[in-house]
Design a protein around this motif. Sequence first.
Motif: not given
Lengths: 164, 164, 164, 164, 164, 164, 164, 164
Positions: C94-98
């Motif tokens: 959901k956060t930090l785009d991977g």
Amino acid sequence: MSQGKPLVGLVMGSDSDWPVMQAAAEALDEFGIDFEADVVSAHRMPLEMIDYGRKAAERGLRVLIAGAGGAAHLPGMLASVTELPVIGVPVPLKTLDGMDSLLSIVQMPAGVPVATVSIGGARNAGLLAARILASADDQLASRLRQSLREFAQNLNRQASAKGA
Amino acid sequence: MSQGKPLVGLVMGSDSDWPVMQAAAEALDEFGIDFEADVVSAHRMPLEMIDYGRKAAERGLRVLIAGAGGAAHLPGMLASVTELPVIGVPVPLKTLDGMDSLLSIVQMPAGVPVATVSIGGARNAGLLAARILASADDQLASRLRQSLREFAQNLNRQASAKGA
Amino acid sequence: MSQGKPLVGLVMGSDSDWPVMQAAAEALDEFGIDFEADVVSAHRMPLEMIDYGRKAAERGLRVLIAGAGGAAHLPGMLASVTELPVIGVPVPLKTLDGMDSLLSIVQMPAGVPVATVSIGGARNAGLLAARILASADDQLASRLRQSLREFAQNLNRQASAKGA
Amino acid sequence: MSQGKPLVGLVMGSDSDWPVMQAAAEALDEFGIDFEADVVSAHRMPLEMIDYGRKAAERGLRVLIAGAGGAAHLPGMLASVTELPVIGVPVPLKTLDGMDSLLSIVQMPAGVPVATVSIGGARNAGLLAARILASADDQLASRLRQSLREFAQNLNRQASAKGA
Amino acid sequence: MSQGKPLVGLVMGSDSDWPVMQAAAEALDEFGIDFEADVVSAHRMPLEMIDYGRKAAERGLRVLIAGAGGAAHLPGMLASVTELPVIGVPVPLKTLDGMDSLLSIVQMPAGVPVATVSIGGARNAGLLAARILASADDQLASRLRQSLREFAQNLNRQASAKGA
Amino acid sequence: MSQGKPLVGLVMGSDSDWPVMQAAAEALDEFGIDFEADVVSAHRMPLEMIDYGRKAAERGLRVLIAGAGGAAHLPGMLASVTELPVIGVPVPLKTLDGMDSLLSIVQMPAGVPVATVSIGGARNAGLLAARILASADDQLASRLRQSLREFAQNLNRQASAKGA
Amino acid sequence: MSQGKPLVGLVMGSDSDWPVMQAAAEALDEFGIDFEADVVSAHRMPLEMIDYGRKAAERGLRVLIAGAGGAAHLPGMLASVTELPVIGVPVPLKTLDGMDSLLSIVQMPAGVPVATVSIGGARNAGLLAARILASADDQLASRLRQSLREFAQNLNRQASAKGA
Amino acid sequence: MSQGKPLVGLVMGSDSDWPVMQAAAEALDEFGIDFEADVVSAHRMPLEMIDYGRKAAERGLRVLIAGAGGAAHLPGMLASVTELPVIGVPVPLKTLDGMDSLLSIVQMPAGVPVATVSIGGARNAGLLAARILASADDQLASRLRQSLREFAQNLNRQASAKGA
């Protein structure tokens, strides 16, 4: 998309880049600059890509605009096989907001420059091509210089109107 | 750097990458894997680079290791002209700590994979090549599998000794 | 998902990773490579995970593909208990785009390589497995090499068609 | 490094982490907390690491402190095989300033927490262990609570003295 | 939200943090740990916040969980006025995906530790509180240790079921 | 460091911040602005810090400058207990180049602003204090406005001289 | 938007910034501070922008608030041509979450400070302007100081109410 | 630094940028392109900077190269007052490795392009200027095109020699 002998080659790694890249085409159209637009993928059509870059100058192109996303190798690879100025447009993909595209395009090694514009900044790529063509010492340049001055005045007028 | 018929092609964008990349050579040497090492610059030798990639398989190479820094296009471009597995090593340059190299190598579009290792992780590139060769169904593979198992035991013994 | 004796073990940390990881399965299917797919969580099934890795080679698997997100420990832990090549797929959460997944997978210490592909790049993980199997010196490899060449020609044809 | 029955297990992925991790040991010493210190590598000693974690509680340890760098899997893997609180210390390596270590440690999936401290923050790991032991309802806790209050007063006095 | 004498104080900077933070409350409920939940803003209620932290231990609280976003000062400020272990939960806001929250919480100076969990990782904050309480040498701890073991077995069973 | 009744309170989290923060003091000295300088740690002297902020206005201070590194809570906490303008200076520590300090200072929630300057930009903090005092409608302001205009002319002259 | 003689100049690079910037206007309105709001683009109206900044002080403005996105040059350029305090608001655009805007505004060179607030933090820009005006030694300042104290009490009451 | 009538204006925000920027001058010298070099600070000489940009074209300059660090406004501000192509060079300062400079230069709004090169990539700025001048339809362009082809061949020869 072009009528006369194209002066600008507008290429992109995938047709999924077109929604971003068409703003470059529109800017070129506004300035009446003939251009051609193609999908030329560094990774899926490497030989054609090399060929495109090698023949660009002799075919009469004077500026290349290349958009690509992720590990965006197209602008830099074209720059390595042509002496034309190459403008790179970082296309943002699903993750990382185009930061990968930006770094893959702008961080070229000494010897092979790419003129990078902002993430998704295809319109500015078109305008930069216009500025480059306008910096020459010929008739087209004279006309373009005049158009660029009017363009700047329009930007100014529109911005000022909003500020009034 | 190689004696027998090389199975691994170890290339880098510039000889300034050698201090990082030699750890790959050392790992290959430890496993007795014949390899060749060359400077093959995507940007300064684009045609030779393409040629290197295209002929790699028919010349008997079975894995490529490519190291590059900044807008690191070498691993991805090689991967686009060979069907061999290509291992990419992000080389850190003066700024950004190799983050630009990492993203330029790992963020490849669907269709053209690069097996990316850590920033400056050339030793692991060599070990990954060994694992790849060891995963085959032939005599070399049998020998390498055994060597890899011993290698892991050694890692373990050394680590355990420090922990004692 | 597999019919014959699986050559590739495709595992993921959670079944919520499947929407990303299925592209690896599809790529393996396209090349007719038998594989098995499982949820093997490094954190919720640590002993089973270790066991999976330790027995992978003797069960006939020749390549592992492991996808995980966040503090993505699955690919690296598997690589520490098998001598097979392990391909890691950073799954964006959901956060930090991977970016967290990517760094947790790619930044492995010297001695234990993981072949990392792009964020969400499961299709390339499947293709990389195909390249690895194709680099061997056996009949499957011959067939796969041929398929990979056709695959590249198809990529090229499709890209060229768009560019026409 | 410990005299009595250790209550804290202080482990690290490599003895090269010791210059960072010894600050945890010093903090524990200041509070008179018995501990043991070991190299327990997630990647080079995976089975021993699992074993260490599984037996930690029954051996009388009450808190684990684990330091690791890069793709730092040690704290999270230990947390997956013990019910003890595990404190993770991100160790900065040559590149990325420990950001990879931090994300690999802190971004654990729901179900398996790691109590992460700052990059290189081993001293705080020791102090956090002291706080955890002090939060219990026993004699050690009473003593530690008192020590922690004095510690805070000392911090205050020293800071105030500088500000005078 | 609590019935018995609360052992855990669950606080957040704003009631807009509740959708994230309630997962901590749910985890505490699952383990039958009494807690209290409050909005205690470091920036809008600084004196009350200080007061909350100073009295937390004497009021019988044994662990604090504090969630905050952006320039997230609540966990660190509480940690500076209590000797209890403080668990920090970085709450992601509209921009930056919680990276600002994470760094504002985890990068505490030596002397004042905060046990930081993942971005949005409130469930793990609750579980970490359970682990901390379970590490003590008392009856509650015995019960919790047992519950944590069962919890891990459940995680395992569920994950294994998905993998079947 | 101050002679007259101080108008600016210059505080920092630790005396190790002084090498960065003294540039603020020098700027204030250049403009003849009386100030006081103190170590006031948010984390090690929380009550004194709160007290400092609460009494700042009534003691005659008109601007606060606060420097801090890492999880830099000092500027924001001061801003929460005073109605004076608070200028925050992110101090870079050993890792992360001050990005953690910057985000911890600048990303304040609505209601409690901190006027943040650049990483390590203490000189600008002093100059900003001068601008703030100069924006008032009193005699000091008149003098400072004149000084600021001369300062700008000097900057200009020096820069122009280098460009000649 | 202003009735009396404006004390604060609220400008933005584009009218598309208004949805973010209007929160500054609302804050100024709440405190009864007269202001003017305009679009003044650094890039499309450079001469007008310079002119705006140069005349701001003599026109009676005492604080400038400037919002801009991307390569956000407006706050810094205004600060270079006025001696007034300039508050910069980083406006987030389609990519990068305002990190580009933040760095372009806050990282000003020594000599020309910009008082930067959080990404999208226009409300705090208005409140900071109020604090600056309130720090003077005049009647408006007295009134504003009182209002700011009431504002803080309100923040506190609302936050406390939620916590009840 | 120039002999004939300069075609390229090479400017930088501070003479401390010269160690980076001189590589642009050297590249221009290698191609026999007349240029002028000046310190023109956007922030300390704003009016002169504007003036420099406005008169650049009529003075016969055809390309501008502008280097700046931190909140690097010089390239973008020049681009806003000239119709010439402006090449921006992000200069790395003490912190952030030039990432702030890069984003401040490249993320220009639509309408005002800056041709950005890599962090510290001044040599490529010079080469890009040569490419731009060479793309015209005049005698200088013919000569430069020839020189650029030889330059590429030299790059190739040197790289190949290293690879031999």
